[in-house]
Design a protein around this motif. Structure first.
Motif, PDB file in Angstrom:
ATOM      1  N   LYS A 110     -13.019  -2.127   4.980  1.00  0.00           N
ATOM      2  CA  LYS A 110     -12.678  -0.715   5.098  1.00  0.00           C
ATOM      3  C   LYS A 110     -11.347  -0.458   4.399  1.00  0.00           C
ATOM      4  CE  LYS A 110     -10.779  -1.448   9.699  1.00  0.00           C
ATOM      5  NZ  LYS A 110     -10.742  -1.037  11.072  1.00  0.00           N
ATOM      6  N   SER A 111     -11.023   0.796   4.241  1.00  0.00           N
ATOM      7  CA  SER A 111      -9.801   1.184   3.528  1.00  0.00           C
ATOM      8  C   SER A 111      -8.552   0.664   4.239  1.00  0.00           C
ATOM      9  CB  SER A 111      -9.734   2.708   3.429  1.00  0.00           C
ATOM     10  OG  SER A 111      -8.496   3.096   2.885  1.00  0.00           O
ATOM     11  N   LEU A 112      -7.537   0.382   3.446  1.00  0.00           N
ATOM     12  CA  LEU A 112      -6.246  -0.037   4.001  1.00  0.00           C
ATOM     13  C   LEU A 112      -5.658   1.026   4.926  1.00  0.00           C
ATOM     14  CD1 LEU A 112      -4.352  -1.653   1.014  1.00  0.00           C
ATOM     15  CD2 LEU A 112      -4.876  -2.702   3.181  1.00  0.00           C
ATOM     16  N   ALA A 113      -6.001   2.267   4.703  1.00  0.00           N
ATOM     17  CA  ALA A 113      -5.470   3.362   5.517  1.00  0.00           C
ATOM     18  C   ALA A 113      -5.836   3.198   6.980  1.00  0.00           C
ATOM     19  CB  ALA A 113      -5.979   4.704   4.998  1.00  0.00           C
ATOM     20  N   TYR A 114      -6.892   2.446   7.267  1.00  0.00           N
ATOM     21  CA  TYR A 114      -7.347   2.256   8.646  1.00  0.00           C
ATOM     22  C   TYR A 114      -6.872   0.939   9.251  1.00  0.00           C
ATOM     23  CZ  TYR A 114     -10.288   6.142   7.340  1.00  0.00           C
ATOM     24  OH  TYR A 114     -10.730   7.359   6.894  1.00  0.00           O
ATOM     25  N   SER A 138       0.782  -1.241   0.000  1.00  0.00           N
ATOM     26  CA  SER A 138       0.000   0.000   0.000  1.00  0.00           C
ATOM     27  C   SER A 138       0.818   1.298   0.000  1.00  0.00           C
ATOM     28  CB  SER A 138      -1.012   0.004   1.149  1.00  0.00           C
ATOM     29  OG  SER A 138      -0.379  -0.007   2.391  1.00  0.00           O
ATOM     30  N   PRO A 139       1.958   1.416   0.671  1.00  0.00           N
ATOM     31  CA  PRO A 139       2.691   2.684   0.579  1.00  0.00           C
ATOM     32  C   PRO A 139       3.275   2.953  -0.811  1.00  0.00           C
ATOM     33  CG  PRO A 139       3.395   1.444   2.510  1.00  0.00           C
ATOM     34  CD  PRO A 139       2.540   0.535   1.680  1.00  0.00           C
ATOM     35  N   PHE A 140       3.468   1.899  -1.606  1.00  0.00           N
ATOM     36  CA  PHE A 140       4.120   2.040  -2.904  1.00  0.00           C
ATOM     37  C   PHE A 140       3.124   2.093  -4.063  1.00  0.00           C
ATOM     38  CE2 PHE A 140       6.761  -0.291   0.056  1.00  0.00           C
ATOM     39  CZ  PHE A 140       7.839   0.570   0.148  1.00  0.00           C
TER      40      PHE A 140
END
Length: 167
Positions: free
Chosen positions: A87-91, A69-71
């Motif tokens: 839910k979103s990966l951001a969470y 996810s960061p890339f």
């Protein structure tokens, strides 16, 4: 990495499990140190290994999506959704690793003769000097450079390198 029937029950072999934990550790440390190229390299190594197994366990695929996810955030979100993420990966929390699985019991060490790499041997990380001497005694590459010469110095740094000085 499509979720297939039985993917949740699939398991990883010991080598792949160790690689997964090493990758989680490396990517996390590399992101903090801004060594992004080596993070991507570690992900590629893991991807190649996972491509070789018949079924990737669901949790392993989810861990990979989190590491990616960061890339590649959009691609990782798509993978996450297809893997059943709601839910979103951001969470999602960053994956954790078992430190015991990131240390190899057997390591490959270089054998130098007069400062030049002449061979490599695989030994237990905690091998004694006697174990090391026994392992390199019959190595043909080492013998070719030590035959008929006297040993002046023997240096063994456990888990790192073996150096013979002969004359």
């Amino acid at each position: 990495m499509r979720e297939e029937p039985g993917a949740a029950e699939a398991t990883l072999d010991e080598e792949t499990l160790r690689l997964l934990h090493k990758t989680v550790k490396k990517v996390g440390e590399d992101i903090e140190a801004l060594r992004l190229n080596t993070s991507v390299s570690a992900l590629m190594i893991l991807t190649n290994r996972l491509a070789d197994i018949p079924r990737v366990p669901l949790e392993t695929a989810k861990t990979f999506a989190l590491l990616l996810s960061p890339f590649a955030p959009h691609l990782a979100e798509e993978l996450w959704e297809r893997l059943g993420g709601t839910k979103s990966l951001a969470y999602e929390p960053w994956p954790t690793y078992d430190p015991a699985l990131t240390v190899d019991d057997v390591v490959e060490m270089g054998v130098q003769v007069n400062g030049k790499l002449r061979s490599k041997v695989k030994l237990r990380r905690d091998a004694t000097e006697a174990d090391v001497r026994a392992a390199i005694t019959n190595d043909p590459n080492v013998l070719a450079h030590t035959q008929g010469k006297t040993e002046k110095k023997f240096v063994y740094v456990p888990g790192r390198i073996i150096n013979l000085v002969v004359g």
